[in-house]
Design a protein around this motif. Structure first.
Motif, PDB file in Angstrom:
ATOM      1  N   PHE A   1       3.419   6.048  -3.736  1.00 32.62           N
ATOM      2  CA  PHE A   1       3.840   7.950  -4.080  1.00 32.62           C
ATOM      3  C   PHE A   1       4.125   8.294  -3.064  1.00 32.62           C
ATOM      4  O   PHE A   1       4.330   8.859  -2.182  1.00 32.62           O
ATOM      5  CB  PHE A   1       2.105   7.676  -5.094  1.00 32.62           C
ATOM      6  CG  PHE A   1       1.734   6.370  -5.833  1.00 32.62           C
ATOM      7  CD1 PHE A   1       2.435   5.685  -6.403  1.00 32.62           C
ATOM      8  CD2 PHE A   1       0.449   6.618  -5.915  1.00 32.62           C
ATOM      9  CE1 PHE A   1       2.343   5.035  -6.778  1.00 32.62           C
ATOM     10  CE2 PHE A   1      -0.436   6.050  -6.049  1.00 32.62           C
ATOM     11  CZ  PHE A   1       0.801   4.267  -6.674  1.00 32.62           C
TER      12      PHE A   1
ATOM     13  N   TYR B   1       1.295   7.752 -11.696  1.00 34.34           N
ATOM     14  CA  TYR B   1       1.963   6.535 -11.088  1.00 34.34           C
ATOM     15  C   TYR B   1       0.489   5.656 -11.424  1.00 34.34           C
ATOM     16  O   TYR B   1      -0.546   5.653 -11.603  1.00 34.34           O
ATOM     17  CB  TYR B   1       2.083   6.242  -9.700  1.00 34.34           C
ATOM     18  CG  TYR B   1       2.845   7.861  -9.652  1.00 34.34           C
ATOM     19  CD1 TYR B   1       4.308   7.971  -8.744  1.00 34.34           C
ATOM     20  CD2 TYR B   1       1.244   8.865  -8.826  1.00 34.34           C
ATOM     21  CE1 TYR B   1       4.569   8.875  -8.533  1.00 34.34           C
ATOM     22  CE2 TYR B   1       2.671   9.714  -8.536  1.00 34.34           C
ATOM     23  CZ  TYR B   1       3.724  10.197  -8.388  1.00 34.34           C
ATOM     24  OH  TYR B   1       4.325  11.588  -7.669  1.00 34.34           O
TER      25      TYR B   1
ATOM     26  N   PHE C   1      -4.914   9.599  -5.162  1.00 32.39           N
ATOM     27  CA  PHE C   1      -4.458   7.991  -5.747  1.00 32.39           C
ATOM     28  C   PHE C   1      -5.990   7.221  -5.565  1.00 32.39           C
ATOM     29  O   PHE C   1      -6.864   7.094  -5.106  1.00 32.39           O
ATOM     30  CB  PHE C   1      -3.852   7.360  -4.937  1.00 32.39           C
ATOM     31  CG  PHE C   1      -3.553   7.415  -3.845  1.00 32.39           C
ATOM     32  CD1 PHE C   1      -3.912   6.706  -2.638  1.00 32.39           C
ATOM     33  CD2 PHE C   1      -3.301   8.716  -2.595  1.00 32.39           C
ATOM     34  CE1 PHE C   1      -4.576   6.170  -1.708  1.00 32.39           C
ATOM     35  CE2 PHE C   1      -3.865   8.591  -1.340  1.00 32.39           C
ATOM     36  CZ  PHE C   1      -3.725   7.848  -0.730  1.00 32.39           C
TER      37      PHE C   1
ATOM     38  N   SER D   1      -8.533   4.479  -1.492  1.00 27.31           N
ATOM     39  CA  SER D   1      -7.985   5.430  -2.725  1.00 27.31           C
ATOM     40  C   SER D   1      -8.095   6.856  -1.593  1.00 27.31           C
ATOM     41  O   SER D   1      -7.775   6.921  -0.191  1.00 27.31           O
ATOM     42  CB  SER D   1      -9.170   5.963  -2.861  1.00 27.31           C
ATOM     43  OG  SER D   1     -10.472   6.078  -2.204  1.00 27.31           O
TER      44      SER D   1
ATOM     45  N   TYR E   1       8.358   8.110  -6.257  1.00 26.61           N
ATOM     46  CA  TYR E   1       7.362   6.469  -6.209  1.00 26.61           C
ATOM     47  C   TYR E   1       8.384   5.574  -5.040  1.00 26.61           C
ATOM     48  O   TYR E   1       9.896   6.067  -5.619  1.00 26.61           O
ATOM     49  CB  TYR E   1       6.808   6.379  -7.113  1.00 26.61           C
ATOM     50  CG  TYR E   1       7.915   5.876  -8.170  1.00 26.61           C
ATOM     51  CD1 TYR E   1       8.386   4.981  -8.902  1.00 26.61           C
ATOM     52  CD2 TYR E   1       8.163   7.194  -8.622  1.00 26.61           C
ATOM     53  CE1 TYR E   1       9.182   4.270  -9.900  1.00 26.61           C
ATOM     54  CE2 TYR E   1       9.516   6.643 -10.572  1.00 26.61           C
ATOM     55  CZ  TYR E   1       9.634   4.673 -10.252  1.00 26.61           C
ATOM     56  OH  TYR E   1      10.510   4.850 -11.572  1.00 26.61           O
TER      57      TYR E   1
ATOM     58  N   LYS F   1      -3.487   3.441  -8.682  1.00 23.89           N
ATOM     59  CA  LYS F   1      -2.352   4.672  -9.544  1.00 23.89           C
ATOM     60  C   LYS F   1      -2.499   5.880  -8.885  1.00 23.89           C
ATOM     61  O   LYS F   1      -3.508   5.922  -7.692  1.00 23.89           O
ATOM     62  CB  LYS F   1      -3.618   4.736 -10.857  1.00 23.89           C
ATOM     63  CG  LYS F   1      -3.388   3.280 -11.802  1.00 23.89           C
ATOM     64  CD  LYS F   1      -5.137   3.329 -12.964  1.00 23.89           C
ATOM     65  CE  LYS F   1      -4.836   1.906 -13.995  1.00 23.89           C
ATOM     66  NZ  LYS F   1      -5.967   2.759 -14.625  1.00 23.89           N
ATOM     67  N   GLY F   2      -2.145   6.507  -9.228  1.00 26.93           N
ATOM     68  CA  GLY F   2      -1.986   7.947  -8.407  1.00 26.93           C
ATOM     69  C   GLY F   2      -1.510   9.017  -9.687  1.00 26.93           C
ATOM     70  O   GLY F   2      -1.011   8.693 -11.041  1.00 26.93           O
TER      71      GLY F   2
ATOM     72  N   VAL G   1      -9.088   8.431 -11.570  1.00 23.66           N
ATOM     73  CA  VAL G   1      -6.964   9.168 -11.804  1.00 23.66           C
ATOM     74  C   VAL G   1      -6.902   8.432 -13.622  1.00 23.66           C
ATOM     75  O   VAL G   1      -6.843   7.233 -13.967  1.00 23.66           O
ATOM     76  CB  VAL G   1      -5.955   8.413 -11.330  1.00 23.66           C
ATOM     77  CG1 VAL G   1      -4.251   8.042 -11.977  1.00 23.66           C
ATOM     78  CG2 VAL G   1      -5.981   8.179  -9.468  1.00 23.66           C
TER      79      VAL G   1
ATOM     80  N   VAL H   1       0.494   3.146  -0.205  1.00 19.74           N
ATOM     81  CA  VAL H   1       0.540   3.345  -1.841  1.00 19.74           C
ATOM     82  C   VAL H   1       2.019   3.811  -1.759  1.00 19.74           C
ATOM     83  O   VAL H   1       2.710   4.247  -1.126  1.00 19.74           O
ATOM     84  CB  VAL H   1      -0.147   4.908  -2.599  1.00 19.74           C
ATOM     85  CG1 VAL H   1      -1.889   4.244  -2.122  1.00 19.74           C
ATOM     86  CG2 VAL H   1      -0.473   5.791  -0.863  1.00 19.74           C
TER      87      VAL H   1
END
Length: 241
Positions: free
Chosen positions: A176, A112, A75, A26, A182, A79-80, A213, A174
């Protein structure tokens, strides 16, 4: 030989991201966006003297007087979510800042989700109510060109025939970046989108606070449906041509 080296490079980068992305990694990334130097130089040297005097004052506010726009990407677990932060000093009649904010993403939210390959955009301003639609697919060209930004080794990637230039780091696993960008094998540290350049100013990895998120809520439509509604709204304002 170059082709083999590129394949080896891509394999190493992709595998390094895959190794870490499965964990509950994260973070929080604070971005700052401004007009890029090439666009500013072109305006000052080539365009400014050819523009009607009545427009120069307004354009100067856009190119010379607007302040950097602050935005944030959070993020966690694949997920973001990216969005522009509220600007403390933005005035309602400040045209330059208003345009800079729109270029940075405006009031939209960019979501994302690498787990189910869902990339969404939430827009609550353009059409008067909240719509959530799929983000477009981004096809990148990776290169072996590297640099160092903020202490991270970054690699260059481009798309849209070289008009979009991104620098990403596999060290932060990540896929993103800012404003819905992305699909690269690592966090986007810096990216040029049109006349705007985003730069990561502060990166906090695995913070003590738990990152949540949430998927954006709104009327979910397809990109084609959203485009048709947008076209209809424009026609109602400007008329059919």
């Amino acid at each position: 030989m170059k082709h083999i080296k590129l394949l080896l490079f891509l394999s190493i980068v992709t595998n390094s991201v895959a190794m870490f992305s499965q964990s509950n990694f994260s973070g929080i990334v604070h971005y700052e966006s401004t007009i890029n130097k090439r666009t500013l130089t072109d305006y000052l040297k080539n365009r400014r003297d050819t523009i009607d005097v009545s427009l120069v004052k307004s354009l100067d506010k856009v190119y010379l007087q607007s302040k950097p726009i602050q935005s944030k990407l959070i993020f966690s677990g694949g997920k973001g979510l990216f969005k522009v932060l509220k600007q403390m000093s933005t005035k309602e009649n400040d045209v330059g800042m208003a345009i800079a904010k729109i270029s940075a993403g405006g009031s939209k939210e960019y979501y994302y989700n690498d787990k189910n390959k869902k990339y969404l955009v939430k827009d609550c301003q353009t059409l008067g109510e909240c719509f959530v639609y799929p983000n477009k697919y981004l096809e990148w060209q990776l290169t072996q060109e590297s640099n160092t930004i903020n202490g991270y080794t970054v690699f260059k990637a481009t798309r849209n025939n070289g008009k979009v230039i991104a620098w990403y780091t596999p060290k932060i696993p990540v896929n993103f970046g800012p404003k819905g960008e992305y699909g690269l094998p690592g966090l986007i540290i810096e990216i040029e989108l049109g006349r705007t350049i985003f730069k990561a100013k502060k990166i906090i990895l695995n913070p003590k606070e738990k990152i949540k998120v949430k998927k954006p809520k709104g009327n979910e439509v397809t990109f084609e449906e959203y485009s048709k509604m947008l076209k209809k709204a424009r026609q109602s304002i400007f008329g059919k041509k």
